[in-house]
Design a protein around this motif. Structure first.
Motif, PDB file in Angstrom:
ATOM      1  N   PHE A  13       0.839  -1.191   0.000  1.00 55.96           N
ATOM      2  CA  PHE A  13       0.000   0.000   0.000  1.00 55.96           C
ATOM      3  C   PHE A  13       0.877   1.244   0.000  1.00 55.96           C
ATOM      4  O   PHE A  13       2.010   1.230   0.455  1.00 55.96           O
ATOM      5  CB  PHE A  13      -0.920  -0.003   1.231  1.00 55.96           C
ATOM      6  N   GLU A  17      -2.038   5.963   1.493  1.00 57.79           N
ATOM      7  CA  GLU A  17      -3.104   5.062   1.930  1.00 57.79           C
ATOM      8  C   GLU A  17      -2.941   4.674   3.387  1.00 57.79           C
ATOM      9  O   GLU A  17      -3.913   4.426   4.089  1.00 57.79           O
ATOM     10  CB  GLU A  17      -3.105   3.801   1.051  1.00 57.79           C
ATOM     11  N   GLU A  18      -1.690   4.603   3.864  1.00 59.62           N
ATOM     12  CA  GLU A  18      -1.425   4.147   5.229  1.00 59.62           C
ATOM     13  C   GLU A  18      -1.279   5.269   6.248  1.00 59.62           C
ATOM     14  O   GLU A  18      -1.403   5.049   7.439  1.00 59.62           O
ATOM     15  CB  GLU A  18      -0.149   3.287   5.266  1.00 59.62           C
ATOM     16  N   GLN A  57       1.390   3.646  17.302  1.00 57.25           N
ATOM     17  CA  GLN A  57       0.012   3.192  17.524  1.00 57.25           C
ATOM     18  C   GLN A  57      -0.653   3.874  18.703  1.00 57.25           C
ATOM     19  O   GLN A  57      -1.800   4.332  18.612  1.00 57.25           O
ATOM     20  CB  GLN A  57      -0.039   1.664  17.704  1.00 57.25           C
ATOM     21  N   VAL A  60      -1.697   7.348  17.800  1.00 61.32           N
ATOM     22  CA  VAL A  60      -2.809   7.388  16.853  1.00 61.32           C
ATOM     23  C   VAL A  60      -4.113   7.127  17.604  1.00 61.32           C
ATOM     24  O   VAL A  60      -5.124   7.793  17.387  1.00 61.32           O
ATOM     25  CB  VAL A  60      -2.617   6.348  15.736  1.00 61.32           C
ATOM     26  N   ASP A  61      -4.079   6.165  18.528  1.00 61.68           N
ATOM     27  CA  ASP A  61      -5.283   5.755  19.248  1.00 61.68           C
ATOM     28  C   ASP A  61      -5.687   6.732  20.345  1.00 61.68           C
ATOM     29  O   ASP A  61      -6.818   6.683  20.830  1.00 61.68           O
ATOM     30  CB  ASP A  61      -5.081   4.376  19.884  1.00 61.68           C
TER      31      ASP A  61
ATOM     32  N   LEU B 166      -8.946  -8.730   1.777  1.00 59.68           N
ATOM     33  CA  LEU B 166      -8.530  -7.718   2.754  1.00 59.68           C
ATOM     34  C   LEU B 166      -8.519  -8.354   4.144  1.00 59.68           C
ATOM     35  O   LEU B 166      -9.411  -9.138   4.473  1.00 59.68           O
ATOM     36  CB  LEU B 166      -9.483  -6.524   2.706  1.00 59.68           C
ATOM     37  N   SER B 167      -7.525  -7.989   4.957  1.00 58.74           N
ATOM     38  CA  SER B 167      -7.417  -8.586   6.294  1.00 58.74           C
ATOM     39  C   SER B 167      -8.581  -8.167   7.186  1.00 58.74           C
ATOM     40  O   SER B 167      -9.203  -7.138   6.965  1.00 58.74           O
ATOM     41  CB  SER B 167      -6.118  -8.155   6.977  1.00 58.74           C
ATOM     42  N   ALA B 171      -6.306  -7.497  12.343  1.00 59.25           N
ATOM     43  CA  ALA B 171      -5.002  -7.406  11.687  1.00 59.25           C
ATOM     44  C   ALA B 171      -4.909  -6.355  10.600  1.00 59.25           C
ATOM     45  O   ALA B 171      -3.804  -6.044  10.153  1.00 59.25           O
ATOM     46  CB  ALA B 171      -4.641  -8.759  11.060  1.00 59.25           C
ATOM     47  N   THR B 173      -4.518  -3.252   8.145  1.00 65.85           N
ATOM     48  CA  THR B 173      -3.788  -1.989   8.210  1.00 65.85           C
ATOM     49  C   THR B 173      -4.785  -0.860   7.985  1.00 65.85           C
ATOM     50  O   THR B 173      -5.927  -1.105   7.576  1.00 65.85           O
ATOM     51  CB  THR B 173      -2.721  -1.917   7.112  1.00 65.85           C
ATOM     52  N   ARG B 174      -4.345   0.391   8.202  1.00 64.08           N
ATOM     53  CA  ARG B 174      -5.243   1.519   7.949  1.00 64.08           C
ATOM     54  C   ARG B 174      -5.656   1.535   6.480  1.00 64.08           C
ATOM     55  O   ARG B 174      -6.819   1.804   6.157  1.00 64.08           O
ATOM     56  CB  ARG B 174      -4.574   2.853   8.331  1.00 64.08           C
ATOM     57  N   ALA B 175      -4.725   1.222   5.588  1.00 64.20           N
ATOM     58  CA  ALA B 175      -5.042   1.234   4.159  1.00 64.20           C
ATOM     59  C   ALA B 175      -6.114   0.199   3.833  1.00 64.20           C
ATOM     60  O   ALA B 175      -7.050   0.472   3.077  1.00 64.20           O
ATOM     61  CB  ALA B 175      -3.786   0.977   3.333  1.00 64.20           C
ATOM     62  N   GLU B 176      -6.006  -0.989   4.407  1.00 63.98           N
ATOM     63  CA  GLU B 176      -6.990  -2.022   4.148  1.00 63.98           C
ATOM     64  C   GLU B 176      -8.360  -1.619   4.671  1.00 63.98           C
ATOM     65  O   GLU B 176      -9.382  -1.817   4.020  1.00 63.98           O
ATOM     66  CB  GLU B 176      -6.571  -3.346   4.801  1.00 63.98           C
ATOM     67  N   ARG B 178      -9.519   1.339   5.128  1.00 62.07           N
ATOM     68  CA  ARG B 178     -10.071   2.391   4.274  1.00 62.07           C
ATOM     69  C   ARG B 178     -10.579   1.797   2.964  1.00 62.07           C
ATOM     70  O   ARG B 178     -11.574   2.257   2.407  1.00 62.07           O
ATOM     71  CB  ARG B 178      -9.004   3.458   4.021  1.00 62.07           C
ATOM     72  N   ARG B 182     -14.256   2.042   1.369  1.00 62.24           N
ATOM     73  CA  ARG B 182     -14.465   2.530   0.009  1.00 62.24           C
ATOM     74  C   ARG B 182     -15.295   1.558  -0.817  1.00 62.24           C
ATOM     75  O   ARG B 182     -16.269   1.939  -1.457  1.00 62.24           O
ATOM     76  CB  ARG B 182     -13.094   2.724  -0.659  1.00 62.24           C
ATOM     77  N   ALA B 234      -9.870  -2.127  17.903  1.00 61.34           N
ATOM     78  CA  ALA B 234     -10.190  -0.705  18.072  1.00 61.34           C
ATOM     79  C   ALA B 234      -9.067   0.211  17.585  1.00 61.34           C
ATOM     80  O   ALA B 234      -9.130   1.420  17.744  1.00 61.34           O
ATOM     81  CB  ALA B 234     -10.490  -0.412  19.541  1.00 61.34           C
ATOM     82  N   ARG B 235      -8.043  -0.383  16.994  1.00 65.88           N
ATOM     83  CA  ARG B 235      -6.912   0.430  16.529  1.00 65.88           C
ATOM     84  C   ARG B 235      -7.354   1.523  15.553  1.00 65.88           C
ATOM     85  O   ARG B 235      -8.270   1.339  14.763  1.00 65.88           O
ATOM     86  CB  ARG B 235      -5.885  -0.454  15.818  1.00 65.88           C
ATOM     87  N   ASP B 236      -6.679   2.675  15.667  1.00 66.68           N
ATOM     88  CA  ASP B 236      -6.880   3.792  14.741  1.00 66.68           C
ATOM     89  C   ASP B 236      -8.305   4.355  14.755  1.00 66.68           C
ATOM     90  O   ASP B 236      -8.700   5.057  13.829  1.00 66.68           O
ATOM     91  CB  ASP B 236      -6.561   3.366  13.290  1.00 66.68           C
ATOM     92  N   TRP B 237      -9.087   3.999  15.817  1.00 65.68           N
ATOM     93  CA  TRP B 237     -10.457   4.513  15.884  1.00 65.68           C
ATOM     94  C   TRP B 237     -10.437   6.036  15.815  1.00 65.68           C
ATOM     95  O   TRP B 237      -9.614   6.675  16.456  1.00 65.68           O
ATOM     96  CB  TRP B 237     -11.077   4.049  17.213  1.00 65.68           C
ATOM     97  N   ASP B 239     -10.999   6.031  12.455  1.00 65.09           N
ATOM     98  CA  ASP B 239     -10.607   6.037  11.042  1.00 65.09           C
ATOM     99  C   ASP B 239     -11.330   4.943  10.246  1.00 65.09           C
ATOM    100  O   ASP B 239     -11.266   3.769  10.601  1.00 65.09           O
ATOM    101  CB  ASP B 239      -9.088   5.820  10.987  1.00 65.09           C
TER     102      ASP B 239
END
Lengths: 393, 409
Positions: A13, A17-18, A57, A60-61, B166-167, B171, B173-176, B178, B182, B234-237, B239
């Motif tokens: 990616f 995107e990341e 991480q 971000v969280d 997609l994972s 597991a 990633t943010r890209a996955e 998103r 989409r 809950a990671r990156d919540w 997002d």
């Protein structure tokens, strides 16, 4: 350790995107991390497999904190500070008053260099405490370590601590093996640490496998305490009631050095380098990792308009008596050094001793209805005063 | 001990054995050495599960751990990651949680030695090694699906769907994540008629929209349950998380909560048939729309629809009602009746709540081994029976515990 194939997979990616959404964030990591830095670091990993996403991480969280500007990143091992220096150096600089990548940190655990500190008025100073952390070379840090590593750290620690003698003779209480009676006693002594609930720690993975290989060691006198495998490999605490910070600091230094000798004999000394001092999980604890402080009654001074300014000039910080995330109760504050990196242990404890002594005198003046305007201190510096650059370091 | 083994072959062979056998013995010693040191390393990593009561802890032997601990899925997901939630959450003496999640579709293959027995235990003996899971979304087969509205306050059917390639939430990633958002939002924009609706992204909704979603009981929160947070969901919540619903507020999709998507059909009252009709129609339409764009749902004939938690495999379906059963719920036979009807009760707040005012959430127990139609019919038959019991008790008549329903085995 094997290649990090999850990170290889992630490289499919693009950076865009990341890249995390940090638009609502207010922590050191969010202020420093640009797409360029992220792009540069995302393909890297430390020899044990820690990546930049692992580092950030928690930041971000956790967009922010009501009382403090959080760091928002952690190290997973000693090498993190090298591999991710493009991110961590600026974070360290922001957090530690402009500390530069070329600066050197001084370590001084010679308690005899501390002046005074044995005469803080116990009518005001209820208790004195010095804590620091230590990481054991050859193991990864709490955000990343495996159960096997954590257990090995515990075993080494037990071996080292059980060989201590004299005033340091004590006992280890594993969290998953203590009796109910032992647990109640540790709670009554305010020694027992809980499974972290703060998302700052849990999102960084530090509570995994709780309570496996976690425990508390303390000496029979209950004045020297070591936490094993909480937020750092070891947290070392010297404490006692009253205001004799000199004695607390002496015990701290002597105890630490005894422990260090034993770990070195096992070829697992403490992580340390001359740029960052003692290496710990959170960049905020680099350098000395030392927080020396007192619980002190300052009901009048704490409501004085200049209280915050006085603290800033004395290079001290205040917390509630419950610790970092609490408010004060009954005018009693936890006052400790604000600095960790760029000054030595002796220098930092000296600031606490001198600063608290002054504040207690101010409190007494205010009690008598007198003004303290003439006592407001000048800004304290910790660098060599001969330096041209007088910025706070 | 390893030192001895290493030199054993040399010690023995140089005195007693001919050349050819020396090589074999050396190989044998190396094999034993590898096995023992691998086992030793793995045993130093093996979790302490003595206080634990979850399906993972019941099935993870040291031997299985040693076999799987070095494996990874093609995306790099490991056994330690999959079991972390079960290690961190020992469980509850009365409720047996699963204690393990999948990080991607391949987890169910790579860690089959552990997941298959867990699946068998959780799904009442369904054996993924030999059995096939039936999928049936033909809602026309449902009969008697209109409940007495004086008892049934609302009806609801939910499931989950994962996007192949997609994972999964533990597991991804943010890209996955998103990308999931989409793909799904893009497809949902193609829904028409009574399914026409719109998407509310958690990061971008206005306060007014947020309040409306809360009032409609649609808004989901950042997970606080350690069962989910310890699994990394809950990671990156917040997002790439959001809620889509149709204008009529009867068809709702959660994006990137515990699964890629959770699909919910609901309405007030007791018309379960109509709820299930809409459910099937909506699901099939969404599937068609993502297929048009080159995507598909994760599904296989061994495990049905693939979701994050092994408890939701198969249909991933929970069909239920909020129903007033004040008299029946006080009858000592209530639990047994539910058991025999293959139903479970919850409070009206959902899985971890208690009942209020004699109103219960009643839904199917099973997920895997029976089709959607079969499970919904089971709920329909069961709830009709419960209402009959309640009416009989109102009239002072006695009730009977029904015989247990035969399961797939």
């Amino acid at each position: 350790m094997t290649k990090n194939c999850h990170n290889d997979y992630k490289m499919k990616f693009t950076t865009d995107e990341e890249f995390p959404d940090l638009s609502l964030h207010n922590n050191h990591m969010a202020k420093v991390l640009t797409k360029e830095i992220y792009e540069k670091l995302r393909s890297k990993s430390t020899p044990s497999g820690f990546t930049v996403d692992d580092v950030i991480q928690t930041g971000v969280d956790n967009p922010g904190h009501p009382f403090i500007m959080t760091v928002g990143c952690v190290a997973g091992d000693e090498e993190s500070y090298e591999v991710f220096k493009e991110l961590l150096d600026p974070v360290i600089s922001d957090r530690h008053g402009g500390y530069k990548p070329t600066d050197k940190h001084k370590t001084d655990l010679n308690f005899e260099n501390l002046k005074g500190g044995d005469d803080l008025d116990p009518n005001y100073v209820l208790s004195s405490r010095v804590r620091t952390g230590r990481s054991i070379k050859g193991f990864t840090l709490p955000p990343h370590n495996s159960r096997g590593e954590r257990r090995a750290i515990q075993n080494l620690s037990i071996e080292a601590l059980s060989s201590l003698e004299g005033e340091f003779k004590g006992k280890y209480y594993p969290l998953d093996g203590m009796t109910d009676a032992e647990q109640e006693q540790l709670i009554a002594d305010h020694f027992l640490f809980d499974k972290p609930v703060s998302p700052l720690l849990t999102c960084a993975g530090m509570a995994r496998d709780w309570p496996d290989a976690r425990g508390i060691w303390h000496n029979d006198n209950k004045t020297f305490l070591v936490w094993v495998n909480e937020e750092d490999h070891l947290r070392v605490i010297s404490m006692q009631k009253g205001g004799n910070m000199k004695e607390v600091f002496k015990r701290f230094c002597v105890g630490l050095q005894k422990i260090e000798e034993i770990f070195k004999k096992h070829n697992h000394g403490f992580m340390w380098n001359e740029h960052l001092g003692y290496i710990l999980t959170c960049p905020s604890n680099l350098g000395t990792g030392l927080r020396g402080g007192v619980h002190v009654k300052l009901p009048k001074l704490s409501t004085h308009a200049k209280f915050e300014e006085i603290l800033t000039r004395l290079r001290l910080q205040k917390r509630g008596t419950g610790g970092v995330d609490t408010a004060s109760v009954g005018g009693v504050f936890d006052i400790s050094n604000a600095d960790r990196l760029g000054s030595s242990e002796v220098e930092q404890v000296q600031l606490v001793v001198d600063g608290v002594k002054l504040m207690v005198e101010m409190e007494k003046k205010l009690e008598k209805g007198e003004s303290i305007d003439g006592m407001i201190p000048a800004q304290k510096f910790v660098c060599d005063p001969q330096e041209e650059d007088k910025s706070i370091c | 001990m390893p030192f001895l083994l290493q030199n054993l072959s040399r010690l023995v062979s140089c005195h007693f054995l001919p050349q050819e056998l020396m090589g074999l013995l050396d190989l044998f010693a190396k094999g034993v050495l590898f096995f023992i040191s691998h086992f030793y390393l793995c045993s130093s990593e093996y979790p302490d599960l003595r206080q634990h009561n979850n399906c993972m802890a019941s099935n993870l032997t040291p031997a299985i751990y040693a076999k799987l601990c070095d494996k990874t899925t093609p995306n790099g997901y490991t056994l330690d990651q999959a079991i972390q939630t079960g290690v961190d959450n020992p469980g509850h003496p009365f409720i047996k949680t699963v204690g393990m999640v999948a990080g991607d579709e391949e987890s169910y293959e790579v860690f089959a030695d552990l997941l298959d027995p867990i699946i068998k235990e959780r799904h009442n003996g369904y054996d993924p090694c030999v059995m096939k899971h039936p999928t049936d979304l033909d809602s026309s087969k449902i009969h008697s699906g209109q409940f007495d509205d004086r008892y049934v306050l609302s009806s609801r059917v939910r499931t989950g769907r994962s996007i192949r390639g997609l994972s999964l939430p533990p597991a991804c990633t943010r890209a996955e994540r998103r990308e999931v958002e989409r793909v799904v939002v893009d497809a949902l924009a193609g829904l028409k008629g009574d399914l026409t609706g719109r998407y509310y992204s958690l990061t971008q909704m206005t306060e007014k929209e947020q309040q409306q979603l809360i009032d409609d009981h649609f808004l989901f929160d950042k997970p606080v349950s350690p069962l989910l947070t310890c699994a990394g969901m809950a990671r990156d919540w917040p997002d790439a998380r959001g809620i889509w619903h149709n204008n009529e507020k009867t068809f709702l999709i959660w994006i990137n909560e515990e699964d890629h998507t959770r699909v919910i059909s609901m309405e007030k009252g007791g018309n379960m048939k109509r709820v299930f009709d809409r459910f099937c129609r909506g699901l099939k339409e969404v599937e068609r729309l993502i297929q048009e764009r080159g995507w598909e749902f994760m599904w296989n004939e061994r495990l049905g629809y693939i979701l994050t938690c092994p408890s939701n495999l198969g249909t991933g379906l929970r069909a239920g009602v909020h129903v007033k059963l004040p008299l029946l719920s006080k009858d000592p036979r209530f639990s047994k009746i539910l058991d025999n009807l293959r139903l479970q009760k919850r409070g009206t707040g959902g899985v971890d709540t208690a009942a209020v005012g004699g109103v219960f959430d009643i839904s199917n127990l099973d997920r895997l081994g029976q089709s959607e139609v079969q499970l919904v019919q089971t709920v329909v038959d069961g709830v009709n029976y419960l209402i009959e019991c309640e009416k009989r008790l109102e009239r002072g008549q006695d009730i009977k515990v029904p015989p247990p329903i035969k399961q797939f085995k």
